[in-house]
Design an enzyme around this catalytic site. Structure first.
Site, mmCIF file in Angstrom:
data_model
loop_
_atom_site.group_PDB
_atom_site.id
_atom_site.type_symbol
_atom_site.label_atom_id
_atom_site.label_comp_id
_atom_site.label_asym_id
_atom_site.label_seq_id
_atom_site.Cartn_x
_atom_site.Cartn_y
_atom_site.Cartn_z
ATOM 1 N N HIS A 97 0.851 -1.141 0.141
ATOM 2 C CA HIS A 97 0.034 0.037 0.046
ATOM 3 C C HIS A 97 0.710 1.261 -0.101
ATOM 4 O O HIS A 97 1.956 1.339 0.703
ATOM 5 C CB HIS A 97 -0.894 0.041 1.107
ATOM 6 C CG HIS A 97 -2.110 0.948 1.094
ATOM 7 N ND1 HIS A 97 -1.926 2.235 1.343
ATOM 8 C CD2 HIS A 97 -3.192 0.990 0.721
ATOM 9 C CE1 HIS A 97 -2.961 3.157 1.044
ATOM 10 N NE2 HIS A 97 -3.757 2.129 0.717
ATOM 11 N N GLU A 169 -4.052 1.936 -7.365
ATOM 12 C CA GLU A 169 -4.208 3.175 -6.171
ATOM 13 C C GLU A 169 -3.482 4.468 -6.556
ATOM 14 O O GLU A 169 -2.437 4.702 -6.001
ATOM 15 C CB GLU A 169 -3.700 2.706 -4.761
ATOM 16 C CG GLU A 169 -5.137 1.420 -4.483
ATOM 17 C CD GLU A 169 -5.368 1.715 -3.025
ATOM 18 O OE1 GLU A 169 -6.469 1.394 -2.664
ATOM 19 O OE2 GLU A 169 -4.421 2.093 -2.116
#
Ligand code: 13P
Length: 258
Positions: A97, A169
């Site tokens: 992430h 993302e």
């Protein structure tokens, strides 16, 4: 043509102590109990994983973690291993992430070790990739995505790719808790997904690329979920802020169902 069940995953990040997490899971379970066309995953913080897992037993919601160490056990103070995640019923794990990359200096090499470890422990990685604002403004998006994919998927086989989800993302679209933060337009998101899928077809092959689930993350919410999820090649969503509220998250699941 690739046609797959959409994956809608909640990334609660560092939010919700155990009682709050359990009651959110309890509420969500009821709200999405009829979801059949979408796969639903909840990724609570480590401390709430076991309790949420118990709450979600016999439901159609799966459990995921937000990170892990690559070793099975050892002297790694403060870390959590894939075996520990398996032992409490985790099926998925978010890896790479951008918040791990930025705040904890995780690099592609480390993330690659984690991806390999997750796969060997039969956990399904949700591998996050995405460019930041500066990289986007410099028109480096494609280069950044390709470098991250190439590095993080080193030594992953075509067969293992069946268990890998890629989350696109774009860092500039992540809300960081601001509900009014702008998401990528569905066109930008579609383009990012196409770049990723195209590159997967180069490092693996076309069939593997078409069968890999690529989900979008970055300010997905009930208001824009339908638009994003109807775009070609967007196979689901990784939802941060809007997943903290069970009703909003359930609306996103509903958008994925149609
Ligand atoms: P937001 O939905 O809050 O933008 O977060 C996206 C994300 O980082 C999911 O992993």
């Amino acid at each position: 043509m690739h046609q797959m069940k959409k994956l809608i995953a909640a990334n609660w990040k560092m939010n919700k102590a155990v009682p709050e997490a359990v009651s959110a899971a309890e509420e969500l379970k009821k709200l999405v109990k009829n979801a059949k066309n979408a796969e639903v995953v909840v990724c609570p913080p480590f401390t709430a994983l076991e309790a949420v897992g118990k709450e979600l037993k016999k439901s159609n919601i799966k459990l995921g973690a937000q990170n892990m160490h690559f070793e099975g056990s050892g002297a790694y103070t403060g870390d959590i291993s894939p075996l520990m995640l398996k032992s409490i019923g985790c099926e998925y794990v978010i890896l790479g992430h951008s918040e791990r990359r930025e705040f904890f200096k995780e690099d592609d090499m480390l993330i690659n070790k984690k991806v390999a470890s997750a796969l060997s422990h039969k956990l399904k990685p949700i591998l996050c990739v995405g460019e930041n604002l500066e990289e986007r403004n410099r028109h480096w998006t494609q280069e950044v995505l390709e470098k991250q994919l190439n590095n993080c998927l080193q030594n992953v086989t075509k067969k293992q790719m069946k268990n890998v989800t890629i989350a696109y993302e774009p860092v500039w679209a992540i809300s960081r808790g601001d509900p009014n933060h702008k998401a990528a337009t569905s066109k930008d998101a579609e383009e990012g997904h196409a770049l990723i899928r195209n590159f997967l077809s180069i490092i693996f092959d076309r069939k593997t690329a078409e069968n890999t689930r690529i989900i979008y993350g970055g300010s997905m919410k009930p208001e824009n979920a339908k638009d994003l999820l109807s775009r070609k090649g967007i196979d689901g969503g990784l939802v941060g802020n809007a997943s903290l509220n069970a009703k909003s998250f359930a609306e996103i699941v509903k958008a994925a169902e149609n």
